[in-house]
Scaffold this motif. Structure first.
Motif, PDB file in Angstrom:
ATOM      1  N   PRO A  94       0.819  -1.220   0.000  1.00 12.75           N
ATOM      2  CA  PRO A  94       0.000   0.000   0.000  1.00 12.75           C
ATOM      3  C   PRO A  94       0.849   1.265   0.000  1.00 12.75           C
ATOM      4  N   ALA A  95       0.303   2.309  -0.580  1.00 11.32           N
ATOM      5  CA  ALA A  95       0.963   3.621  -0.539  1.00 11.32           C
ATOM      6  C   ALA A  95       1.100   4.061   0.912  1.00 11.32           C
ATOM      7  N   GLY A  96       2.266   4.542   1.285  1.00  7.25           N
ATOM      8  CA  GLY A  96       2.496   5.020   2.640  1.00  7.25           C
ATOM      9  C   GLY A  96       2.812   3.938   3.653  1.00  7.25           C
ATOM     10  N   ALA A  97       2.946   2.685   3.200  1.00  2.99           N
ATOM     11  CA  ALA A  97       3.219   1.592   4.139  1.00  2.99           C
ATOM     12  C   ALA A  97       4.700   1.459   4.475  1.00  2.99           C
ATOM     13  N   VAL A  98       5.573   2.026   3.637  1.00  2.00           N
ATOM     14  CA  VAL A  98       7.012   1.916   3.865  1.00  2.00           C
ATOM     15  C   VAL A  98       7.651   3.293   3.688  1.00  2.00           C
ATOM     16  N   ARG A  99       8.805   3.468   4.330  1.00  2.00           N
ATOM     17  CA  ARG A  99       9.584   4.697   4.161  1.00  2.00           C
ATOM     18  C   ARG A  99      10.999   4.320   3.738  1.00  2.00           C
ATOM     19  N   PRO A 100      11.479   4.854   2.607  1.00  2.00           N
ATOM     20  CA  PRO A 100      12.828   4.524   2.150  1.00  2.00           C
ATOM     21  C   PRO A 100      13.886   4.855   3.207  1.00  2.00           C
ATOM     22  N   ARG A 101      14.863   3.967   3.313  1.00  2.00           N
ATOM     23  CA  ARG A 101      16.000   4.225   4.188  1.00  2.00           C
ATOM     24  C   ARG A 101      17.280   4.444   3.380  1.00  2.00           C
ATOM     25  N   LEU A 102      17.459   3.666   2.304  1.00  2.00           N
ATOM     26  CA  LEU A 102      18.641   3.848   1.474  1.00  2.00           C
ATOM     27  C   LEU A 102      18.369   3.356   0.067  1.00  2.00           C
ATOM     28  N   ALA A 205      12.738  14.057   2.242  1.00  2.74           N
ATOM     29  CA  ALA A 205      12.044  13.408   1.136  1.00  2.74           C
ATOM     30  C   ALA A 205      12.989  13.071  -0.012  1.00  2.74           C
ATOM     31  N   ARG A 206      13.955  13.950  -0.285  1.00  2.00           N
ATOM     32  CA  ARG A 206      14.834  13.695  -1.430  1.00  2.00           C
ATOM     33  C   ARG A 206      16.091  12.926  -1.045  1.00  2.00           C
ATOM     34  N   GLY A 207      16.399  12.846   0.249  1.00  2.00           N
ATOM     35  CA  GLY A 207      17.534  12.060   0.689  1.00  2.00           C
ATOM     36  C   GLY A 207      18.861  12.784   0.551  1.00  2.00           C
ATOM     37  N   ILE A 208      19.907  12.119   1.040  1.00  2.00           N
ATOM     38  CA  ILE A 208      21.248  12.703   1.064  1.00  2.00           C
ATOM     39  C   ILE A 208      22.227  11.683   0.488  1.00  2.00           C
ATOM     40  N   ALA A 209      23.121  12.130  -0.347  1.00  2.00           N
ATOM     41  CA  ALA A 209      24.108  11.238  -0.960  1.00  2.00           C
ATOM     42  C   ALA A 209      24.931  10.533   0.120  1.00  2.00           C
ATOM     43  N   GLY A 210      25.235   9.268  -0.128  1.00  4.61           N
ATOM     44  CA  GLY A 210      25.954   8.479   0.860  1.00  4.61           C
ATOM     45  C   GLY A 210      27.297   9.067   1.242  1.00  4.61           C
ATOM     46  N   ASP A 211      28.054   9.577   0.260  1.00  2.61           N
ATOM     47  CA  ASP A 211      29.373  10.112   0.589  1.00  2.61           C
ATOM     48  C   ASP A 211      29.285  11.354   1.452  1.00  2.61           C
ATOM     49  N   VAL A 212      28.183  12.102   1.350  1.00  3.01           N
ATOM     50  CA  VAL A 212      28.003  13.287   2.197  1.00  3.01           C
ATOM     51  C   VAL A 212      27.826  12.869   3.654  1.00  3.01           C
ATOM     52  N   LEU A 213      27.199  11.717   3.865  1.00  3.13           N
ATOM     53  CA  LEU A 213      26.993  11.198   5.221  1.00  3.13           C
ATOM     54  C   LEU A 213      28.118  10.265   5.668  1.00  3.13           C
ATOM     55  N   ARG A 214      29.114  10.102   4.798  1.00  5.47           N
ATOM     56  CA  ARG A 214      30.227   9.185   5.074  1.00  5.47           C
ATOM     57  C   ARG A 214      29.719   7.752   5.242  1.00  5.47           C
ATOM     58  N   LEU A 215      28.759   7.405   4.397  1.00  2.00           N
ATOM     59  CA  LEU A 215      28.176   6.065   4.399  1.00  2.00           C
ATOM     60  C   LEU A 215      28.286   5.480   2.995  1.00  2.00           C
ATOM     61  N   PRO A 216      28.273   4.146   2.883  1.00  2.00           N
ATOM     62  CA  PRO A 216      28.311   3.531   1.554  1.00  2.00           C
ATOM     63  C   PRO A 216      26.967   3.687   0.843  1.00  2.00           C
ATOM     64  N   GLU A 217      26.926   3.293  -0.397  1.00  2.69           N
ATOM     65  CA  GLU A 217      25.735   3.295  -1.247  1.00  2.69           C
ATOM     66  C   GLU A 217      25.378   4.696  -1.755  1.00  2.69           C
ATOM     67  N   SER A 218      24.374   4.734  -2.614  1.00  4.38           N
ATOM     68  CA  SER A 218      24.079   5.936  -3.378  1.00  4.38           C
ATOM     69  C   SER A 218      23.417   7.040  -2.563  1.00  4.38           C
ATOM     70  N   ARG A 219      22.346   6.709  -1.835  1.00  6.54           N
ATOM     71  CA  ARG A 219      21.547   7.749  -1.170  1.00  6.54           C
ATOM     72  C   ARG A 219      20.905   7.166   0.080  1.00  6.54           C
ATOM     73  N   TRP A 220      20.789   8.024   1.110  1.00  6.34           N
ATOM     74  CA  TRP A 220      20.172   7.632   2.372  1.00  6.34           C
ATOM     75  C   TRP A 220      19.068   8.617   2.733  1.00  6.34           C
ATOM     76  N   TYR A 221      18.128   8.121   3.536  1.00  2.00           N
ATOM     77  CA  TYR A 221      17.003   8.931   3.993  1.00  2.00           C
ATOM     78  C   TYR A 221      16.983   8.894   5.527  1.00  2.00           C
ATOM     79  N   PRO A 222      17.868   9.680   6.159  1.00  3.04           N
ATOM     80  CA  PRO A 222      17.998   9.608   7.622  1.00  3.04           C
ATOM     81  C   PRO A 222      16.798  10.211   8.335  1.00  3.04           C
ATOM     82  N   GLU A 223      16.582   9.751   9.562  1.00  2.00           N
ATOM     83  CA  GLU A 223      15.638  10.442  10.440  1.00  2.00           C
ATOM     84  C   GLU A 223      16.297  11.756  10.850  1.00  2.00           C
ATOM     85  N   ILE A 224      15.516  12.832  10.860  1.00  2.22           N
ATOM     86  CA  ILE A 224      16.046  14.144  11.238  1.00  2.22           C
ATOM     87  C   ILE A 224      15.359  14.602  12.514  1.00  2.22           C
TER      88      ILE A 224
END
Length: 304
Positions: A94-102, A205-224
């Motif tokens: 369903p729409a709204g059932a999940v929230r992207p993390r990475l 909503a748009r996420g942050i590039a992994g290298d900006v967060l010093r994390l692997p992979e392309s993009r992350w969606y951190p809790e703020i």
């Protein structure tokens, strides 16, 4: 539903208009990859049940194996939107059932496959909603490799499994960030804080590039986590965007920021504190967080 008869290994599709993305990409060496604009899949993680997997129908590519709900991206469609659409079409997510993390991207130059790892925020039961699945199941993380996996998913699972424990959190010293720009915030602290919260919602909503967060992979969606103090606390009454949490400091906001950083670090989160205050920065590092100045966050907020 009337279906097209597929060529060998090609996903079966309903008769009618097809998106230009529903086509094979053929490598110079002969390998074929489904999705003219790449493909995307959803790795939905439920903390109590595991990951959602699809048992692929025999006539599909690598039929009989288990993999993620997913498929070809449509023309002009983002990878996240494509993964969500395919998961809804194939598994009734369903729409709204999940929230992207990475977001993890396999880039073969001629073709990409994007895995969207997402946390289940509203539990649901999957439903076989198209003919591409024999079965859908929540599989405990420890049991995934007991199944016959699609070769592509088997290869990526080794890396993705390790990332399931990585949960980035950004703790924002709102007073410091708001005060870093001379936009008249001193006349309306609550209004300035509300503008910051709105911008952080767009960033979440748009996420942050992994290298900006010093994390692997392309993009992350951190809790703020936004820590407010004093008059700015009135901004806590605004509609809080998805992915953002407001904390109103009972006294000195520095103590609350350090407490938030320590609690999340102890919980295993990758914590970033945003402040340009030197003393608070040192205390945050001692609490287990990394630190970036207000300018770092302002640059992210201004980026589109």
């Amino acid at each position: 539903m009337t279906l097209e008869q597929p060529a060998a290994g090609e996903p079966r599709r309903p008769l009618g208009p097809r998106d230009p993305g529903d086509a094979w990409v053929v490598a110079p060496t002969g390998e074929r990859y489904w999705g003219a604009f790449g493909a995307a899949g959803l790795l939905a993680l439920d903390p109590g049940r595991g990951v959602l997997l699809q048992h692929r129908v025999s006539w599909s590519h690598f039929g009989g194996t288990w993999a993620l709900p997913g498929g070809a991206r449509h023309q002009g469609e983002s990878a996240v939107d494509g993964a969500m659409r395919e998961a809804a079409e194939e598994a009734g997510v369903p729409a709204g059932a999940v929230r992207p993390r990475l977001v993890s991207v396999l880039d073969l130059d001629i073709w990409t496959y994007t895995t969207v790892v997402a946390d289940v925020t509203n539990p649901f039961d999957p439903v076989i909603s198209d003919p591409e699945s024999v079965e859908l199941a929540w599989v405990p993380v420890a049991d995934v490799t007991d199944l016959p996996l699609h070769p592509g998913f088997a290869s990526s699972w080794v890396r993705l499994r390790e990332l399931l424990t990585v949960r980035p959190v950004i703790v924002v010293d709102a007073a410091n960030v708001v005060g870093s720009v001379p936009d008249g915030w001193w006349r309306d602290r609550a209004g300035a804080a509300a503008r910051l919260i709105d911008g952080l919602g767009a960033l979440a909503a748009r996420g942050i590039a992994g290298d900006v967060l010093r994390l692997p992979e392309s993009r992350w969606y951190p809790e703020i986590v936004v820590v407010l103090e004093g008059q700015a606390g009135a901004a806590a009454s605004v509609d809080v965007p998805d992915g953002v949490r407001i904390v109103v400091a009972p006294a000195a906001d520095d103590d609350e920021i350090v407490a938030q950083a320590a609690a999340h670090a102890e919980g295993g989160h990758a914590v970033t504190v945003v402040t340009s205050d030197r003393e608070l920065s040192a205390r945050s590092v001692s609490a287990g967080a990394s630190v970036h100045g207000a300018g770092w966050l302002r640059d992210l907020l201004d980026a589109r």
